[in-house]
Design an enzyme around this catalytic site. Structure first.
Site, short mmCIF file in Angstrom:
data_model
loop_
_atom_site.label_atom_id
_atom_site.label_comp_id
_atom_site.label_asym_id
_atom_site.label_seq_id
_atom_site.Cartn_x
_atom_site.Cartn_y
_atom_site.Cartn_z
N ASP A 172 5.28 -17.28 -45.55
CA ASP A 172 5.48 -17.97 -44.28
C ASP A 172 6.83 -18.70 -44.29
OD1 ASP A 172 4.59 -18.64 -41.71
OD2 ASP A 172 3.59 -20.47 -42.37
N HIS A 255 7.19 -13.92 -36.55
CA HIS A 255 5.92 -14.51 -36.09
C HIS A 255 5.36 -13.82 -34.85
CE1 HIS A 255 6.27 -17.63 -39.10
NE2 HIS A 255 5.03 -17.99 -38.79
N HIS A 258 3.62 -10.92 -36.26
CA HIS A 258 2.36 -11.42 -36.82
C HIS A 258 1.31 -11.57 -35.71
CE1 HIS A 258 -0.37 -14.87 -37.05
NE2 HIS A 258 -0.58 -14.49 -38.30
N HIS A 273 -2.39 -15.57 -42.86
CA HIS A 273 -1.26 -15.70 -41.94
C HIS A 273 0.03 -15.24 -42.63
CE1 HIS A 273 1.40 -17.59 -38.98
NE2 HIS A 273 2.03 -18.17 -39.98
#
Ligand SMILES: [Zn+2]
Length: 372
Positions: A172, A255, A258, A273
Site C-alpha cells: 500500500d 488505487h 484496486h 487491500h
C-alpha cells in the site's frame, strides 16, 4: 485558483509498549469512550486498551465490529456511542475497523483515537474512510472535517501480527510515491481537496526510499516477531509517511484499479487491500511507460515479500477479457482517482492489466532461471 492543501492527524505515537500509555494521552479529554474492535483483536489488544483506560478512570463501552466498513455497521455503532454518551471513540484493529471508528466519531463529534494492530494499510492517519457494501464491494470515500486526534501504534503488537499484514502495508505504501508523482505531473487534486504541497511530495519520496532500504529486513523481523529499527522504520513508512503522502499527495491509478478489482466475484475477495494495490501499482507503472529496470525493481521487492504480481497470484488466472474490462470500467468510473493521474480509457486500462500479467509471468520465469 488552485490551492495547496496539507492535512494530518494531531498526534502520532509509535513504539514498543506504546499502548500502555493510552490512558495518559487521554487524561482530561473525556469520561467515556466507545472502544471498537473485532472478535480476534479484542483478545490481542482490546482488553488491554480497556484496562489501561480504567487506570485513568476513563470508562468504556465495548463493541464487537462485524467485519465490514459498511453504512449499516457505521450506523449501528454510532447509535451505541450516542446512547453511551461517549466523547471519545477508539478504534483498535485493522483498516476496516479503523475506518468504521472514524465514521462513528464523526457522527458523535467525538475525540478520535486510532490504534492500528497491524501496519497493513495507510488508512489510520487520514480524514477519510473507504466505505464498502455489506458484501465488501467498494462504494465510496467518505470525507471528514478533521483527521484523527491521536494515532497510536504499539510496535510489539505489530511485530506479533502475521507478516502478510506488514507486506500488505508495504505494498500500500509503495503505491504512494508512484501515485503522488503522477498526480503532481498531471496537476491533479489530492484527497485533501487541493493540490500537492512540497511537504507531501517530500514525504512520499522518503516513504519510497525507506521501503526499498528496509522492507525486507522489517519483514524478516516480523517473521520472528521481534521489534528492530528496520521494523520501526517500516511501520512508520507504512502508516505515517504513506498516510500523509497519499492523503495530501494524491491517489492515482493504482488505487482506482484496486477499487475496480473489488467489483469482481470470487476468491479475489480473500486478498488484502495491499495485495490488490500491489498489482494495481504495477499496472500504473505499465501505463506510464517506465523502462523495464524500474518495473522489475518493484516486481523483485514484491516477490521477496511474497506479494502477488500476476493475475494468477490475485486469484484471477482464468479471468476473461470481459472480466478485466469490468475491472477497467470500474477503475475509470466518473470521480475515480485515476483521472487525477492521467487521461485514460477503460480499454487502455484493460490492455495494461493484461500486459502487466504477461511482464510478471516473464519476470517470474527469469527468477526461476536464476535459481537453477
Ligand atoms: Zn491504500
Amino acid at each position: 485558483m488552485k490551492e495547496r492543501v496539507y492535512i494530518s492527524p494531531a498526534k502520532y505515537v509509535q513504539g514498543r509498549d506504546a499502548i500502555k500509555k493510552i490512558g495518559q494521552h487521554l487524561e482530561g479529554i473525556g469520561e467515556t469512550a466507545v472502544v471498537i474492535a473485532d472478535e480476534t483483536v479484542w483478545k490481542i489488544a482490546g482488553d488491554d486498551v480497556v484496562s489501561y483506560l480504567e487506570e485513568k478512570n476513563i470508562h468504556t463501552k465495548n463493541v464487537v465490529f462485524n467485519g465490514e466498513a459498511s453504512p449499516a455497521e457505521m450506523d449501528r455503532i454510532a447509535d451505541i456511542a450516542k446512547e453511551a454518551q461517549a466523547s471519545i471513540v477508539i478504534g483498535v484493529g485493522g483498516g476496516k475497523t479503523l475506518d468504521t471508528a472514524k465514521a462513528v466519531a464523526d457522527e458523535v463529534q467525538g475525540y478520535t483515537v486510532i490504534v492500528p494492530t497491524t501496519a497493513s494499510t495507510d488508512a489510520p492517519t487520514s480524514a477519510l474512510s473507504v466505505v464498502y457494501s455489506d458484501e465488501g464491494v467498494f462504494e465510496s470515500y467518505r470525507f471528514y472535517s478533521k483527521n484523527p486526534d491521536l494515532v497510536l501504534l504499539d510496535s510489539k503488537i505489530i511485530a506479533g501480527a502475521p507478516p502478510r499484514f506488514l507486506a500488505s502495508g508495504i505494498a500500500d505504501a509503495l503505491a504512494t510515491f508512484v501515485e503522488v508523482r503522477s498526480v503532481v505531473n498531471n496537476s491533479g487534486n489530492t484527497m485533501a481537496g487541493g493540490q500537492t504541497t512540497l511537504a507531501a511530495q517530500a514525504i512520499a519520496e522518503k516513504c519510497e526510499e525507506t521501503l526499498f532500504d528496509y522492507a525486507l529486513l522489517a519483514y524478516q523481523s516480523n517473521e520472528r516477531q521481534v521489534v528492530t529499527p528496520a521494523l520501526e522504520n517500516v511501520i512508520e513508512a507504512n502508516t505515517l509517511l504513506s498516510g500523509l503522502g497519499f492523503e495530501s499527495g494524491g491517489l492515482g491509478a493504482a488505487h482506482a484499479i484496486h477499487n475496480g478489482f473489488t467489483a469482481l466475484e470470487g476468491d479475489i475477495h480473500h486478498l488484502t487491500h495491499g495485495e490488490k494495490v500491489a498489482f494495481g501499482t504495477l499496472v500504473q507503472l505499465t501505463m506510464e511507460q517506465h523502462p523495464q529496470d524500474e518495473i522489475e525493481q518493484y516486481m523483485a521487492l514484491y516477490s521477496s515479500l511474497d506479494l502477488p504480481i500476476t493475475l494468477e497470484d490475485i486469484k484471477l488466472k482464468d479471468a476473461s477479457r470481459e472480466d478485466i474490462l469490468k475491472v477497467a470500467e470500474a477503475a475509470t468510473a466518473e470521480g475515480e482517482t485515476i483521472h487525477q493521474a492521467f487521461s485514460v480509457t477503460a480499454d487502455e486500462v484493460a490492455d495494461a492489466i493484461i500486459a502487466t500479467d504477461q511482464y510478471a509471468k516473464s519476470f517470474k520465469g527469469m527468477l526461476q532461471l536464476d535459481e537453477s
